[in-house]
Design a protein around this motif. Structure first.
Motif, PDB file in Angstrom:
ATOM      1  N   ASP A   1      -3.232 -22.483  22.610  1.00 37.11           N
ATOM      2  CA  ASP A   1      -3.744 -22.625  23.979  1.00 37.11           C
ATOM      3  C   ASP A   1      -2.971 -23.687  24.754  1.00 37.11           C
ATOM      4  O   ASP A   1      -2.780 -23.557  25.964  1.00 37.11           O
ATOM      5  CB  ASP A   1      -5.223 -22.985  23.949  1.00 37.11           C
ATOM      6  N   SER A   2      -2.525 -24.711  24.077  1.00 43.43           N
ATOM      7  CA  SER A   2      -1.862 -25.833  24.746  1.00 43.43           C
ATOM      8  C   SER A   2      -0.509 -25.470  25.346  1.00 43.43           C
ATOM      9  O   SER A   2       0.004 -26.201  26.199  1.00 43.43           O
ATOM     10  CB  SER A   2      -1.688 -26.997  23.770  1.00 43.43           C
TER      11      SER A   2
ATOM     12  N   LYS B   1       0.279 -21.968  26.236  1.00 43.78           N
ATOM     13  CA  LYS B   1       0.215 -20.688  26.953  1.00 43.78           C
ATOM     14  C   LYS B   1       0.609 -20.865  28.412  1.00 43.78           C
ATOM     15  O   LYS B   1       0.168 -21.796  29.074  1.00 43.78           O
ATOM     16  CB  LYS B   1      -1.195 -20.108  26.860  1.00 43.78           C
TER      17      LYS B   1
END
Length: 123
Positions: free
Chosen positions: A63-64, A66
């Motif tokens: 997620d960090s 994306k």
């Protein structure tokens, strides 16, 4: 055995871009075609960044990263690339290439690792 050699790390200012590459070789490389990237910052555990399957159609990202990082591969050259845009100081780490049989195995804990390449993002 599979050998993985990273290149392309360096120093960049926040907001800048950098691309790291991983060249794969070895007699059994075709048996471990999924590849990915992990990173380890000082004082922190190694963490997953991105992974790609053999065909290049299935991708996975932390997620960090994306929307900022893009993983791709060139099977003719047995190479996987990680294009990193809009870099932040918290992206500073040693970036490791990894390989295993399937994408999910790479995400969960790959068998083969490279030696790593340093990426430093200054504020």
């Amino acid at each position: 055995q599979v050998q993985l050699v990273e290149s392309g790390g360096g120093l960049v200012e926040a907001g800048g871009s950098l691309r790291v590459s991983c060249a794969a070789s070895g007699r059994t490389f075709n048996s471990y075609p999924a590849m990915g990237w992990f990173r380890q910052a000082p004082g922190k555990e190694r963490e997953f960044v991105a992974a790609i399957d053999w065909s290049g159609t299935r991708l996975s990202y932390a997620d960090s990263v994306k929307g900022r990082f893009t993983i791709s591969r060139d099977n003719a050259k047995n190479t996987v690339l990680l294009q990193m845009n809009n870099l932040k100081p918290e992206d500073t780490a040693i970036y490791y290439c990894a390989a295993d049989v399937r994408l999910q195995v790479v995400v969960d804990g790959p068998r083969y690792w490279g030696q790593g390449t340093q990426v430093t993002v200054s504020s």
